[in-house]
Design a protein around this motif. Sequence first.
Motif, mmCIF file in Angstrom:
data_model
loop_
_atom_site.group_PDB
_atom_site.id
_atom_site.type_symbol
_atom_site.label_atom_id
_atom_site.label_comp_id
_atom_site.label_asym_id
_atom_site.label_seq_id
_atom_site.Cartn_x
_atom_site.Cartn_y
_atom_site.Cartn_z
ATOM 1 N N UNK A 77 0.809 -1.216 0.000
ATOM 2 C CA UNK A 77 0.000 0.000 0.000
ATOM 3 C C UNK A 77 0.847 1.273 0.000
ATOM 4 N N UNK A 78 2.159 1.141 -0.026
ATOM 5 C CA UNK A 78 3.062 2.289 0.077
ATOM 6 C C UNK A 78 2.925 3.215 -1.126
ATOM 7 N N UNK A 79 2.743 4.486 -0.822
ATOM 8 C CA UNK A 79 2.688 5.517 -1.845
ATOM 9 C C UNK A 79 4.107 6.046 -2.059
ATOM 10 N N UNK A 80 4.443 6.387 -3.276
ATOM 11 C CA UNK A 80 5.805 6.818 -3.589
ATOM 12 C C UNK A 80 6.166 8.180 -3.010
ATOM 13 N N UNK A 97 12.281 -9.636 2.020
ATOM 14 C CA UNK A 97 12.406 -8.539 2.982
ATOM 15 C C UNK A 97 13.547 -7.598 2.589
ATOM 16 N N UNK A 98 14.618 -8.161 2.087
ATOM 17 C CA UNK A 98 15.743 -7.340 1.633
ATOM 18 C C UNK A 98 15.328 -6.456 0.455
ATOM 19 N N UNK A 99 14.570 -7.020 -0.471
ATOM 20 C CA UNK A 99 14.100 -6.220 -1.613
ATOM 21 C C UNK A 99 13.151 -5.119 -1.153
ATOM 22 N N UNK A 100 12.268 -5.440 -0.201
ATOM 23 C CA UNK A 100 11.362 -4.405 0.326
ATOM 24 C C UNK A 100 12.158 -3.312 1.024
ATOM 25 N N UNK A 141 13.876 2.161 0.891
ATOM 26 C CA UNK A 141 14.983 3.103 1.056
ATOM 27 C C UNK A 141 15.068 4.040 -0.145
ATOM 28 N N UNK A 142 14.890 3.495 -1.333
ATOM 29 C CA UNK A 142 14.920 4.312 -2.540
ATOM 30 C C UNK A 142 13.781 5.334 -2.541
ATOM 31 N N UNK A 143 12.586 4.904 -2.151
ATOM 32 C CA UNK A 143 11.445 5.820 -2.067
ATOM 33 C C UNK A 143 11.728 6.906 -1.038
ATOM 34 N N UNK A 144 12.224 6.520 0.130
ATOM 35 C CA UNK A 144 12.540 7.489 1.176
ATOM 36 C C UNK A 144 13.561 8.517 0.684
ATOM 37 N N UNK A 145 14.627 8.049 0.052
ATOM 38 C CA UNK A 145 15.656 8.964 -0.436
ATOM 39 C C UNK A 145 15.132 9.890 -1.527
ATOM 40 N N UNK A 146 14.295 9.359 -2.416
ATOM 41 C CA UNK A 146 13.740 10.196 -3.488
ATOM 42 C C UNK A 146 12.818 11.273 -2.938
#
Length: 145
Positions: free
Chosen positions: A21-24, A114-117, A122-127
Amino acid sequence: MFNDLAELNDNYQQIYAAFDALDETDASMAFAILKDASALQASFEKVSADLGKSLMDYERRAKALQAKISRESSTKVNEGDRISTQHPDVLDAWERVSDIQKSQRYVDATAKHLSRMYFDSKLIFENVCRATRQPVGDDKLVGRI
């Protein structure tokens, strides 16, 4: 650290649902997911290591049982091996080995997911952080581009 596999699976399902359900644009949820996924991955890897030890122990016992029954069944090696591979006790022992191996593979696949999630979150957070940060100086592209 979690020890109960059912509890681990419940926590994995919760993280997976949140990730699904995570939004970008939701940095706080992405950060929560990456933190939880990292902690849970370590627990799954510990379970995998424990299953690996059990797998080696049961495999050694299955080989020993098969050798014992082979020796007791015939003085001829090939004939004893053929008889022992069909013995119900040997079949049960090897079935246990394959069940543990299957469980370990499922646990490893979950840890990998879990590693892929973690890395996707992390990529979404950084962006999101990069998009909301103000540029620094005249020539530096730290913030928005």
